[in-house]
Design a protein around this motif. Structure first.
Motif, PDB file in Angstrom:
ATOM      1  N   GLN A  18       1.830  -5.899 -12.676  1.00  0.00           N
ATOM      2  CA  GLN A  18       2.618  -5.124 -11.720  1.00  0.00           C
ATOM      3  C   GLN A  18       1.729  -4.272 -10.824  1.00  0.00           C
ATOM      4  OE1 GLN A  18       6.008  -5.503 -11.294  1.00  0.00           O
ATOM      5  NE2 GLN A  18       5.496  -4.388  -9.408  1.00  0.00           N
ATOM      6  N   GLN A  19       0.623  -3.746 -11.374  1.00  0.00           N
ATOM      7  CA  GLN A  19      -0.297  -2.975 -10.530  1.00  0.00           C
ATOM      8  C   GLN A  19      -0.870  -3.834  -9.398  1.00  0.00           C
ATOM      9  OE1 GLN A  19      -2.791  -1.444 -13.837  1.00  0.00           O
ATOM     10  NE2 GLN A  19      -2.533   0.574 -12.890  1.00  0.00           N
ATOM     11  N   ASP A  28       1.919  -4.338  -6.860  1.00  0.00           N
ATOM     12  CA  ASP A  28       2.090  -3.098  -6.097  1.00  0.00           C
ATOM     13  C   ASP A  28       0.946  -2.925  -5.091  1.00  0.00           C
ATOM     14  OD1 ASP A  28       4.375  -2.573  -7.563  1.00  0.00           O
ATOM     15  OD2 ASP A  28       3.406  -1.127  -8.899  1.00  0.00           O
ATOM     16  N   SER A  29      -0.266  -3.283  -5.519  1.00  0.00           N
ATOM     17  CA  SER A  29      -1.424  -3.171  -4.632  1.00  0.00           C
ATOM     18  C   SER A  29      -1.266  -4.061  -3.409  1.00  0.00           C
ATOM     19  CB  SER A  29      -2.703  -3.543  -5.389  1.00  0.00           C
ATOM     20  OG  SER A  29      -2.923  -2.671  -6.479  1.00  0.00           O
ATOM     21  N   GLU A  50       1.557  -4.998  -2.042  1.00  0.00           N
ATOM     22  CA  GLU A  50       2.593  -4.435  -1.183  1.00  0.00           C
ATOM     23  C   GLU A  50       2.056  -3.286  -0.330  1.00  0.00           C
ATOM     24  OE1 GLU A  50       5.891  -5.342  -0.655  1.00  0.00           O
ATOM     25  OE2 GLU A  50       5.149  -7.145  -1.661  1.00  0.00           O
ATOM     26  N   VAL A  51       1.294  -2.379  -0.960  1.00  0.00           N
ATOM     27  CA  VAL A  51       0.859  -1.195  -0.211  1.00  0.00           C
ATOM     28  C   VAL A  51      -0.324  -1.488   0.705  1.00  0.00           C
ATOM     29  CG1 VAL A  51       1.721   0.369  -1.990  1.00  0.00           C
ATOM     30  CG2 VAL A  51      -0.680  -0.340  -2.053  1.00  0.00           C
ATOM     31  N   THR A  96      -4.187   1.725  -1.786  1.00  0.00           N
ATOM     32  CA  THR A  96      -4.170   1.192  -3.144  1.00  0.00           C
ATOM     33  C   THR A  96      -4.490   2.273  -4.164  1.00  0.00           C
ATOM     34  OG1 THR A  96      -4.832  -1.004  -2.359  1.00  0.00           O
ATOM     35  CG2 THR A  96      -5.190  -0.525  -4.687  1.00  0.00           C
ATOM     36  N   ALA A 107      -1.584   4.460  -4.719  1.00  0.00           N
ATOM     37  CA  ALA A 107      -0.441   3.822  -5.374  1.00  0.00           C
ATOM     38  C   ALA A 107      -0.686   3.520  -6.837  1.00  0.00           C
ATOM     39  CB  ALA A 107      -0.077   2.536  -4.637  1.00  0.00           C
ATOM     40  N   VAL A 108      -1.877   3.017  -7.180  1.00  0.00           N
ATOM     41  CA  VAL A 108      -2.107   2.551  -8.555  1.00  0.00           C
ATOM     42  C   VAL A 108      -3.247   3.277  -9.259  1.00  0.00           C
ATOM     43  CG1 VAL A 108      -1.172   0.280  -7.993  1.00  0.00           C
ATOM     44  CG2 VAL A 108      -3.644   0.635  -7.909  1.00  0.00           C
TER      45      VAL A 108
END
Length: 285
Positions: A39-40, A43-44, A46-47, A70, A73-74
């Motif tokens: 998921q990280q 998410d990376s 996406e951002v 990034t 976010a993570v």
């Protein structure tokens, strides 16, 4: 000319396909690893997409802004190699035409001192423990142009090598492996898996070599070649998955993460999708 949204979608697709694929030793949807989750990485993607694919931005700014986003976010380095490879590809795709590698060569050749400053700032921020220190003291302003620094690191780092070879390993070997898999009927995650195994079996992984030594990286390369050969002879998916899961567990038990091979895989899938977008944009125009 491809639309910015098409380039953005191609980047997100490549990042997602890499996580969907069971890549032994690396993070994927079948198993997390190395204190990071699938998921990280999603998410990376996406951002970072907005910066990597931002129309008109130079390579360095794309890289630095993507890594900043990034980290926010993570909180860890999930995608420095991915961003370093994909930012020039996205920039090249904006030019349109039917020669993505040719446009990429022009993009790489046009990078300036500001690009170098931004890329080394991104490397410092990501703190990867390898690429930057091999090429330059990243705590200081860059003393040499970016391509010179990459050339100094090219023998030790496959990502640096792409910058001074116009991404030759991606446009030749990586795309050939992906397209060969598709040509023999592989679907779903399997073209991506075979692309990953191509890189892992063709070159000692740079990340593994930095962490565990060149000899261990070469041993992993040979084992990957054996696994790739076996995989090509197995038709049943459950048997294929067992083979890959076994290799995955053995590598993760030793904390071995072939991250460079995964980064090169993302860039290959991105380049493949960009070529499709460029061709179809021309057809539709």
């Amino acid at each position: 000319m491809p639309q910015p949204a098409e380039i953005d979608a191609a980047y997100r697709h490549a990042c997602r396909m890499e996580i969907e694929a069971l890549k032994p030793g690396n993070v994927h949807r079948f198993a997390d690893g190395h204190r990071m989750s699938a998921q990280q990485f999603l998410d990376s993607a996406e951002v970072s997409a907005g910066a990597v694919c931002h129309p008109g931005w130079p390579v360095g700014r794309r890289v630095l802004d993507a890594i900043r986003m990034t980290r926010e976010a993570v909180g860890t380095n999930t995608n420095l190699g991915i961003v370093l490879l994909c930012a020039p590809l996205a920039t090249a795709a904006e030019a349109g035409g039917n020669d993505l590698q040719g446009e990429l060569a022009a993009v790489l050749g046009a990078m300036d001192d500001r690009d170098a400053e931004d890329v080394f700032s991104a490397i410092t921020l990501a703190a990867p423990g390898g690429l930057g220190e091999a090429a330059n003291d990243v705590a200081e302003p860059p003393r040499v142009p970016l391509l010179v620094a990459m050339r100094e690191a090219a023998e030790r780092d496959m990502i640096a090598r792409q910058y001074v070879s116009d991404f030759a390993d991606i446009f030749s070997g990586g795309l050939a492996a992906y397209r060969t898999a598709e040509a023999v009927g592989e679907t779903g995650m399997w073209p991506t898996v075979f692309t990953y195994l191509h890189f892992l079996s063709r070159f000692p992984d740079s990340h593994v070599a930095r962490k565990h030594g060149v000899e261990r990286a070469e041993e992993i390369r040979l084992e990957a070649a054996s696994v790739a050969g076996q995989l090509g002879e197995i038709a049943a998916e459950p048997e294929r998955l067992r083979l890959l899961v076994d290799f995955d567990r053995r590598l993760k038990a030793e904390n071995i993460n072939p991250g460079t091979s995964a980064d090169l895989t993302v860039a290959t899938v991105f380049a493949e999708r960009l070529n499709f977008v460029l061709h179809n944009s021309q057809v539709s125009a």
